[in-house]
Write a protein that holds these residues in place. Structure first.
Motif, PDB file in Angstrom:
ATOM      1  N   ALA A 256      13.220   2.223  -0.513  1.00 43.13           N
ATOM      2  CA  ALA A 256      13.977   1.311  -1.371  1.00 43.13           C
ATOM      3  C   ALA A 256      13.406  -0.103  -1.285  1.00 43.13           C
ATOM      4  CB  ALA A 256      15.451   1.322  -0.977  1.00 43.13           C
ATOM      5  N   ALA A 257      13.103  -0.561  -0.056  1.00 43.65           N
ATOM      6  CA  ALA A 257      12.530  -1.899   0.121  1.00 43.65           C
ATOM      7  C   ALA A 257      11.145  -1.980  -0.499  1.00 43.65           C
ATOM      8  CB  ALA A 257      12.481  -2.261   1.603  1.00 43.65           C
ATOM      9  N   TRP A 258      10.369  -0.891  -0.396  1.00 46.92           N
ATOM     10  CA  TRP A 258       9.038  -0.875  -0.996  1.00 46.92           C
ATOM     11  C   TRP A 258       9.123  -0.996  -2.511  1.00 46.92           C
ATOM     12  CZ3 TRP A 258       5.630   1.250  -4.339  1.00 46.92           C
ATOM     13  CH2 TRP A 258       4.266   1.081  -4.088  1.00 46.92           C
ATOM     14  N   ARG A 259      10.042  -0.236  -3.135  1.00 48.65           N
ATOM     15  CA  ARG A 259      10.190  -0.290  -4.593  1.00 48.65           C
ATOM     16  C   ARG A 259      10.645  -1.678  -5.038  1.00 48.65           C
ATOM     17  NH1 ARG A 259      12.928   4.623  -3.572  1.00 48.65           N
ATOM     18  NH2 ARG A 259      14.923   3.579  -4.007  1.00 48.65           N
ATOM     19  N   PHE A 260      11.575  -2.282  -4.301  1.00 50.78           N
ATOM     20  CA  PHE A 260      12.047  -3.627  -4.627  1.00 50.78           C
ATOM     21  C   PHE A 260      10.905  -4.637  -4.546  1.00 50.78           C
ATOM     22  CE2 PHE A 260      13.619  -7.739  -3.061  1.00 50.78           C
ATOM     23  CZ  PHE A 260      14.488  -8.091  -4.088  1.00 50.78           C
ATOM     24  N   THR A 261      10.147  -4.565  -3.473  1.00 46.38           N
ATOM     25  CA  THR A 261       9.040  -5.504  -3.280  1.00 46.38           C
ATOM     26  C   THR A 261       7.966  -5.311  -4.340  1.00 46.38           C
ATOM     27  OG1 THR A 261       9.481  -5.386  -0.901  1.00 46.38           O
ATOM     28  CG2 THR A 261       7.430  -6.427  -1.581  1.00 46.38           C
ATOM     29  N   GLU A 262       7.689  -4.072  -4.683  1.00 46.11           N
ATOM     30  CA  GLU A 262       6.708  -3.794  -5.734  1.00 46.11           C
ATOM     31  C   GLU A 262       7.155  -4.403  -7.055  1.00 46.11           C
ATOM     32  OE1 GLU A 262       4.294   0.028  -7.557  1.00 46.11           O
ATOM     33  OE2 GLU A 262       6.460   0.175  -7.277  1.00 46.11           O
TER      34      GLU A 262
ATOM     35  N   LEU B 255       8.987  -7.041  -7.505  1.00 41.81           N
ATOM     36  CA  LEU B 255       8.751  -8.488  -7.434  1.00 41.81           C
ATOM     37  C   LEU B 255       7.283  -8.814  -7.657  1.00 41.81           C
ATOM     38  CD1 LEU B 255      10.944  -9.591  -4.386  1.00 41.81           C
ATOM     39  CD2 LEU B 255      11.550  -9.629  -6.818  1.00 41.81           C
ATOM     40  N   LEU B 256       6.403  -8.070  -7.000  1.00 36.99           N
ATOM     41  CA  LEU B 256       4.972  -8.342  -7.110  1.00 36.99           C
ATOM     42  C   LEU B 256       4.441  -8.106  -8.520  1.00 36.99           C
ATOM     43  CD1 LEU B 256       3.574  -6.867  -3.765  1.00 36.99           C
ATOM     44  CD2 LEU B 256       3.604  -9.269  -4.452  1.00 36.99           C
ATOM     45  N   THR B 257       5.065  -7.221  -9.267  1.00 39.49           N
ATOM     46  CA  THR B 257       4.611  -6.945 -10.634  1.00 39.49           C
ATOM     47  C   THR B 257       5.306  -7.813 -11.662  1.00 39.49           C
ATOM     48  OG1 THR B 257       6.145  -5.054 -10.691  1.00 39.49           O
ATOM     49  CG2 THR B 257       3.846  -4.593 -10.164  1.00 39.49           C
ATOM     50  N   GLY B 258       6.076  -8.823 -11.219  1.00 36.93           N
ATOM     51  CA  GLY B 258       6.596  -9.825 -12.131  1.00 36.93           C
ATOM     52  C   GLY B 258       7.977  -9.577 -12.696  1.00 36.93           C
ATOM     53  N   HIS B 259       8.703  -8.599 -12.168  1.00 36.33           N
ATOM     54  CA  HIS B 259      10.044  -8.336 -12.677  1.00 36.33           C
ATOM     55  C   HIS B 259      11.033  -9.372 -12.167  1.00 36.33           C
ATOM     56  CE1 HIS B 259       8.158  -4.386 -13.310  1.00 36.33           C
ATOM     57  NE2 HIS B 259       9.057  -4.234 -14.264  1.00 36.33           N
ATOM     58  N   ASP B 260      12.091  -9.589 -12.943  1.00 40.85           N
ATOM     59  CA  ASP B 260      13.116 -10.520 -12.482  1.00 40.85           C
ATOM     60  C   ASP B 260      13.940  -9.860 -11.379  1.00 40.85           C
ATOM     61  OD1 ASP B 260      15.334  -9.030 -13.638  1.00 40.85           O
ATOM     62  OD2 ASP B 260      14.835  -9.904 -15.587  1.00 40.85           O
ATOM     63  N   LEU B 261      14.825 -10.657 -10.773  1.00 42.27           N
ATOM     64  CA  LEU B 261      15.564 -10.166  -9.625  1.00 42.27           C
ATOM     65  C   LEU B 261      16.470  -8.990  -9.987  1.00 42.27           C
ATOM     66  CD1 LEU B 261      16.371 -10.340  -6.673  1.00 42.27           C
ATOM     67  CD2 LEU B 261      17.959 -12.203  -7.264  1.00 42.27           C
ATOM     68  N   ALA B 262      17.081  -9.025 -11.160  1.00 38.88           N
ATOM     69  CA  ALA B 262      17.948  -7.924 -11.567  1.00 38.88           C
ATOM     70  C   ALA B 262      17.161  -6.627 -11.685  1.00 38.88           C
ATOM     71  CB  ALA B 262      18.640  -8.259 -12.892  1.00 38.88           C
TER      72      ALA B 262
ATOM     73  N   ALA C 223      14.335  -5.943 -10.190  1.00 41.16           N
ATOM     74  CA  ALA C 223      13.877  -5.549  -8.852  1.00 41.16           C
ATOM     75  C   ALA C 223      15.002  -4.870  -8.079  1.00 41.16           C
ATOM     76  CB  ALA C 223      13.363  -6.767  -8.096  1.00 41.16           C
ATOM     77  N   LEU C 224      16.226  -5.396  -8.196  1.00 37.68           N
ATOM     78  CA  LEU C 224      17.364  -4.774  -7.524  1.00 37.68           C
ATOM     79  C   LEU C 224      17.610  -3.370  -8.065  1.00 37.68           C
ATOM     80  CD1 LEU C 224      19.744  -7.859  -7.372  1.00 37.68           C
ATOM     81  CD2 LEU C 224      18.700  -6.701  -5.413  1.00 37.68           C
ATOM     82  N   GLU C 225      17.452  -3.211  -9.350  1.00 39.44           N
ATOM     83  CA  GLU C 225      17.606  -1.880  -9.947  1.00 39.44           C
ATOM     84  C   GLU C 225      16.536  -0.923  -9.413  1.00 39.44           C
ATOM     85  OE1 GLU C 225      17.801   0.229 -14.385  1.00 39.44           O
ATOM     86  OE2 GLU C 225      17.626  -1.948 -14.184  1.00 39.44           O
ATOM     87  N   SER C 226      15.312  -1.435  -9.247  1.00 35.49           N
ATOM     88  CA  SER C 226      14.240  -0.603  -8.697  1.00 35.49           C
ATOM     89  C   SER C 226      14.547  -0.187  -7.266  1.00 35.49           C
ATOM     90  CB  SER C 226      12.909  -1.353  -8.741  1.00 35.49           C
ATOM     91  OG  SER C 226      12.505  -1.606 -10.066  1.00 35.49           O
ATOM     92  N   GLY C 227      15.160  -1.096  -6.504  1.00 40.80           N
ATOM     93  CA  GLY C 227      15.501  -0.770  -5.118  1.00 40.80           C
ATOM     94  C   GLY C 227      16.530   0.339  -5.021  1.00 40.80           C
ATOM     95  N   GLY C 228      17.432   0.383  -5.970  1.00 37.96           N
ATOM     96  CA  GLY C 228      18.427   1.447  -5.982  1.00 37.96           C
ATOM     97  C   GLY C 228      19.707   1.073  -5.258  1.00 37.96           C
TER      98      GLY C 228
ATOM     99  N   LEU D 293       0.846  -1.187   0.000  1.00 37.78           N
ATOM    100  CA  LEU D 293       0.000   0.000   0.000  1.00 37.78           C
ATOM    101  C   LEU D 293       0.883   1.239   0.000  1.00 37.78           C
ATOM    102  CD1 LEU D 293      -2.929   1.276   0.472  1.00 37.78           C
ATOM    103  CD2 LEU D 293      -2.198   1.473   2.846  1.00 37.78           C
ATOM    104  N   CYS D 294       0.554   2.182  -0.862  1.00 37.63           N
ATOM    105  CA  CYS D 294       1.197   3.492  -0.871  1.00 37.63           C
ATOM    106  C   CYS D 294       0.099   4.535  -0.691  1.00 37.63           C
ATOM    107  CB  CYS D 294       1.944   3.714  -2.188  1.00 37.63           C
ATOM    108  SG  CYS D 294       2.685   5.350  -2.345  1.00 37.63           S
TER     109      CYS D 294
END
Length: 262
Positions: free
Chosen positions: A216-222, A224-231, A233-238, A163-164
Protein backbone atom coordinates in the motif's frame (compact mmCIF):
# COMPACT_ATOMS: atom_id res chain seq x y z
CA UNK A 1 32.53 23.49 -44.14
CA UNK A 2 35.91 23.55 -45.84
CA UNK A 3 37.40 20.43 -47.41
CA UNK A 4 40.05 20.32 -44.68
CA UNK A 5 37.46 20.50 -41.91
CA UNK A 6 35.34 17.81 -43.55
CA UNK A 7 38.37 15.51 -43.83
CA UNK A 8 39.27 16.07 -40.18
CA UNK A 9 35.70 15.32 -39.13
CA UNK A 10 35.83 12.05 -41.06
CA UNK A 11 39.10 11.19 -39.32
CA UNK A 12 37.60 11.89 -35.89
CA UNK A 13 34.55 9.76 -36.64
CA UNK A 14 36.79 6.93 -37.85
CA UNK A 15 38.88 7.26 -34.69
CA UNK A 16 35.80 6.90 -32.48
CA UNK A 17 34.74 3.83 -34.49
CA UNK A 18 38.18 2.28 -34.14
CA UNK A 19 38.29 2.97 -30.40
CA UNK A 20 34.92 1.42 -29.71
CA UNK A 21 35.11 -1.53 -32.08
CA UNK A 22 38.15 -3.78 -32.03
CA UNK A 23 39.01 -4.47 -35.63
CA UNK A 24 37.78 -1.03 -36.63
CA UNK A 25 41.26 0.06 -37.75
CA UNK A 26 40.45 -0.38 -41.48
CA UNK A 27 38.39 2.80 -41.24
CA UNK A 28 41.63 4.57 -40.31
CA UNK A 29 43.86 2.82 -42.83
CA UNK A 30 44.78 5.93 -44.81
CA UNK A 31 45.42 7.99 -41.69
CA UNK A 32 47.47 5.27 -40.01
CA UNK A 33 49.61 4.81 -43.12
CA UNK A 34 50.59 8.48 -42.90
CA UNK A 35 51.77 8.14 -39.32
CA UNK A 36 53.27 4.68 -39.04
CA UNK A 37 52.96 2.05 -36.36
CA UNK A 38 53.31 4.44 -33.43
CA UNK A 39 49.76 5.74 -33.85
CA UNK A 40 48.40 2.21 -34.20
CA UNK A 41 50.08 1.27 -30.92
CA UNK A 42 48.75 4.42 -29.30
CA UNK A 43 45.26 3.60 -30.52
CA UNK A 44 45.47 0.14 -28.98
CA UNK A 45 46.73 1.55 -25.67
CA UNK A 46 44.05 4.24 -25.63
CA UNK A 47 41.34 1.64 -26.25
CA UNK A 48 42.67 -0.49 -23.39
CA UNK A 49 42.82 2.50 -21.04
CA UNK A 50 39.32 3.63 -22.00
CA UNK A 51 37.98 0.15 -21.38
CA UNK A 52 39.70 0.02 -17.99
CA UNK A 53 38.25 3.43 -17.07
CA UNK A 54 34.77 2.22 -18.01
CA UNK A 55 35.29 -0.91 -15.93
CA UNK A 56 36.30 1.13 -12.87
CA UNK A 57 33.36 3.52 -13.29
CA UNK A 58 30.89 0.65 -13.57
CA UNK A 59 32.43 -1.19 -10.62
CA UNK A 60 31.91 1.95 -8.52
CA UNK A 61 28.24 2.25 -9.56
CA UNK A 62 27.41 -1.47 -9.37
CA UNK A 63 29.19 -2.92 -6.31
CA UNK A 64 26.52 -5.54 -5.63
CA UNK A 65 26.64 -6.85 -9.20
CA UNK A 66 30.44 -6.92 -9.01
CA UNK A 67 30.27 -8.97 -5.81
CA UNK A 68 27.71 -11.37 -7.29
CA UNK A 69 29.53 -11.93 -10.58
CA UNK A 70 33.13 -11.78 -9.49
CA UNK A 71 35.82 -9.51 -10.88
CA UNK A 72 36.64 -11.45 -14.05
CA UNK A 73 33.05 -11.91 -15.24
CA UNK A 74 32.16 -8.33 -14.32
CA UNK A 75 35.16 -7.01 -16.25
CA UNK A 76 34.01 -8.88 -19.36
CA UNK A 77 30.48 -7.53 -18.91
CA UNK A 78 31.76 -3.99 -18.43
CA UNK A 79 33.86 -4.03 -21.60
CA UNK A 80 31.06 -5.58 -23.68
CA UNK A 81 28.70 -2.90 -22.38
CA UNK A 82 31.23 -0.12 -23.05
CA UNK A 83 31.50 -1.20 -26.68
CA UNK A 84 27.72 -1.40 -27.08
CA UNK A 85 26.97 1.82 -25.16
CA UNK A 86 29.96 4.19 -25.34
CA UNK A 87 29.88 7.23 -23.04
CA UNK A 88 27.53 9.97 -24.21
CA UNK A 89 28.58 12.41 -21.45
CA UNK A 90 31.91 13.56 -20.16
CA UNK A 91 31.03 12.33 -16.67
CA UNK A 92 31.64 8.57 -16.50
CA UNK A 93 29.40 8.39 -13.44
CA UNK A 94 26.49 8.22 -15.91
CA UNK A 95 28.02 5.42 -17.96
CA UNK A 96 25.92 2.69 -16.34
CA UNK A 97 22.52 4.19 -17.08
CA UNK A 98 21.64 1.45 -19.58
CA UNK A 99 23.49 -1.44 -17.95
CA UNK A 100 20.42 -3.04 -16.28
CA UNK A 101 18.62 -3.25 -19.64
CA UNK A 102 21.79 -4.46 -21.34
CA UNK A 103 22.03 -7.26 -18.79
CA UNK A 104 18.35 -8.11 -19.18
CA UNK A 105 18.88 -8.57 -22.92
CA UNK A 106 22.07 -10.62 -22.56
CA UNK A 107 21.46 -14.34 -23.25
CA UNK A 108 24.57 -15.21 -21.23
CA UNK A 109 22.79 -14.05 -18.05
CA UNK A 110 19.56 -15.99 -18.60
CA UNK A 111 20.56 -18.38 -15.82
CA UNK A 112 20.81 -15.53 -13.28
CA UNK A 113 17.54 -13.62 -13.82
CA UNK A 114 17.90 -11.58 -10.62
CA UNK A 115 21.11 -9.88 -11.81
CA UNK A 116 19.49 -7.17 -13.99
CA UNK A 117 17.25 -6.07 -11.10
CA UNK A 118 20.24 -6.12 -8.75
CA UNK A 119 21.91 -3.81 -11.24
CA UNK A 120 18.80 -1.64 -11.29
CA UNK A 121 18.91 -1.29 -7.51
CA UNK A 122 22.63 -0.46 -7.60
CA UNK A 123 21.94 2.18 -10.23
CA UNK A 124 19.09 3.79 -8.27
CA UNK A 125 21.37 3.97 -5.24
CA UNK A 126 24.06 5.64 -7.37
CA UNK A 127 21.47 8.10 -8.72
CA UNK A 128 20.29 8.87 -5.19
CA UNK A 129 23.82 9.74 -4.11
CA UNK A 130 24.21 12.02 -7.13
CA UNK A 131 20.81 13.70 -6.79
CA UNK A 132 20.47 17.44 -6.30
CA UNK A 133 20.83 18.67 -2.73
CA UNK A 134 17.69 20.67 -1.92
CA UNK A 135 16.19 21.95 1.31
CA UNK A 136 12.88 20.39 2.37
CA UNK A 137 9.97 22.66 3.25
CA UNK A 138 8.19 21.03 6.21
CA UNK A 139 6.26 24.23 6.93
CA UNK A 140 4.37 23.70 3.66
CA UNK A 141 2.61 20.74 5.25
CA UNK A 142 0.34 23.28 6.90
CA UNK A 143 -1.48 23.25 3.57
CA UNK A 144 -2.82 19.79 4.48
CA UNK A 145 -5.19 21.48 6.94
CA UNK A 146 -6.21 24.19 4.48
CA UNK A 147 -6.87 22.31 1.22
CA UNK A 148 -8.73 19.26 0.06
CA UNK A 149 -6.48 16.35 -1.00
CA UNK A 150 -7.38 16.80 -4.67
CA UNK A 151 -5.99 20.34 -4.47
CA UNK A 152 -2.55 19.29 -3.23
CA UNK A 153 0.52 17.47 -4.43
CA UNK A 154 3.19 16.05 -2.18
CA UNK A 155 6.63 16.37 -3.76
CA UNK A 156 9.39 13.97 -2.79
CA UNK A 157 13.09 14.69 -2.59
CA UNK A 158 15.12 14.26 -5.82
CA UNK A 159 16.96 11.29 -4.30
CA UNK A 160 13.79 9.21 -3.84
CA UNK A 161 13.27 6.27 -6.22
CA UNK A 162 11.22 3.09 -6.21
CA UNK A 163 12.05 -0.43 -7.32
CA UNK A 164 9.70 -3.33 -7.95
CA UNK A 165 11.26 -6.72 -8.64
CA UNK A 166 10.13 -10.34 -8.79
CA UNK A 167 13.36 -11.25 -7.00
CA UNK A 168 14.63 -10.48 -3.47
CA UNK A 169 17.23 -8.02 -4.72
CA UNK A 170 16.78 -5.77 -1.69
CA UNK A 171 17.66 -8.71 0.58
CA UNK A 172 20.67 -9.44 -1.64
CA UNK A 173 21.85 -5.84 -1.34
CA UNK A 174 21.30 -5.84 2.42
CA UNK A 175 23.24 -9.08 2.76
CA UNK A 176 26.29 -7.41 1.23
CA UNK A 177 26.07 -4.71 3.91
CA UNK A 178 25.42 -6.98 6.88
CA UNK A 179 27.98 -8.45 9.25
CA UNK A 180 27.52 -11.85 10.79
CA UNK A 181 28.24 -15.52 10.26
CA UNK A 182 25.40 -16.10 7.80
CA UNK A 183 24.44 -12.78 6.25
CA UNK A 184 22.82 -14.49 3.27
CA UNK A 185 20.35 -16.62 5.26
CA UNK A 186 17.51 -14.12 4.60
CA UNK A 187 18.32 -14.23 0.87
CA UNK A 188 18.08 -18.01 0.75
CA UNK A 189 14.79 -17.91 2.64
CA UNK A 190 13.38 -15.25 0.33
CA UNK A 191 14.50 -17.16 -2.76
CA UNK A 192 12.92 -20.36 -1.47
CA UNK A 193 9.65 -18.53 -0.78
CA UNK A 194 9.66 -16.86 -4.19
CA UNK A 195 9.60 -13.40 -2.63
CA UNK A 196 10.17 -10.23 -4.62
CA UNK A 197 11.10 -6.70 -3.59
CA UNK A 198 9.18 -3.47 -3.17
CA UNK A 199 11.89 -1.01 -2.24
CA UNK A 200 12.30 2.69 -1.66
CA UNK A 201 15.71 4.25 -2.31
CA UNK A 202 16.78 7.62 -0.94
CA UNK A 203 19.80 9.51 0.34
CA UNK A 204 20.23 9.71 4.09
CA UNK A 205 22.81 12.40 4.73
CA UNK A 206 25.41 11.81 2.02
CA UNK A 207 24.88 8.09 1.64
CA UNK A 208 22.18 6.32 -0.33
CA UNK A 209 20.18 3.59 1.33
CA UNK A 210 17.11 1.46 0.68
CA UNK A 211 14.29 -0.17 2.61
CA UNK A 212 11.28 -2.35 1.96
CA UNK A 213 7.81 -0.86 1.70
CA UNK A 214 4.47 -2.51 2.24
CA UNK A 215 2.44 -2.76 -1.01
CA UNK A 216 0.00 0.00 0.00
CA UNK A 217 2.82 2.42 0.89
CA UNK A 218 4.65 1.51 -2.32
CA UNK A 219 1.57 2.22 -4.46
CA UNK A 220 0.98 5.54 -2.67
CA UNK A 221 4.59 6.61 -3.12
CA UNK A 222 4.58 5.58 -6.77
CA UNK A 223 1.50 7.73 -7.36
CA UNK A 224 3.27 10.73 -5.85
CA UNK A 225 6.37 10.16 -7.96
CA UNK A 226 4.29 9.95 -11.15
CA UNK A 227 2.66 13.32 -10.48
CA UNK A 228 -0.74 12.39 -9.07
CA UNK A 229 -2.45 14.66 -6.58
CA UNK A 230 -2.85 13.62 -2.97
CA UNK A 231 -6.40 12.34 -3.43
CA UNK A 232 -5.34 10.10 -6.31
CA UNK A 233 -2.32 8.87 -4.36
CA UNK A 234 -4.50 8.01 -1.35
CA UNK A 235 -6.83 6.09 -3.63
CA UNK A 236 -3.83 4.19 -5.02
CA UNK A 237 -2.75 3.30 -1.49
CA UNK A 238 -6.12 1.75 -0.79
CA UNK A 239 -8.31 1.44 2.27
CA UNK A 240 -5.56 -0.17 4.38
CA UNK A 241 -3.01 2.56 3.74
CA UNK A 242 -1.99 4.52 6.86
CA UNK A 243 -1.19 8.01 5.60
CA UNK A 244 -0.28 9.31 9.07
CA UNK A 245 2.35 6.62 9.58
CA UNK A 246 3.74 7.18 6.08
CA UNK A 247 3.95 10.94 6.63
CA UNK A 248 5.77 10.56 9.95
CA UNK A 249 8.29 8.23 8.36
CA UNK A 250 8.72 10.49 5.33
CA UNK A 251 9.55 13.42 7.58
CA UNK A 252 11.87 11.40 9.81
CA UNK A 253 13.78 9.90 6.89
CA UNK A 254 13.80 13.03 4.69
CA UNK A 255 11.79 11.62 1.80
CA UNK A 256 9.44 14.59 1.59
CA UNK A 257 10.24 17.91 -0.07
CA UNK A 258 6.93 19.59 0.71
CA UNK A 259 3.24 20.10 -0.12
CA UNK A 260 2.17 22.35 -2.97
CA UNK A 261 -1.19 23.48 -4.39
CA UNK A 262 -2.07 22.08 -7.79
Amino acid sequence: MSEGHARELQRQQALVQALLQPGGEPALAAWLSERGDRLARGLSAYRANAGASAERALASSFPTVLALMGEEAFAALARAYWRAHPPSRGDLAWLGEQLPDFMRNSPQLDGEPYLPDSARLDWLLACAEGAADVEPDPASLGLLAEHEPQQLRLMLMPSVHLLCSDFPVLAIWQAHHRDGPDAFAPVRAAMAAGEGSLALVWREGWRATAMALEPAAWRFTEALLTGHDLAQALESGGADFDFGAWLAQALQRSWLLGAYPG
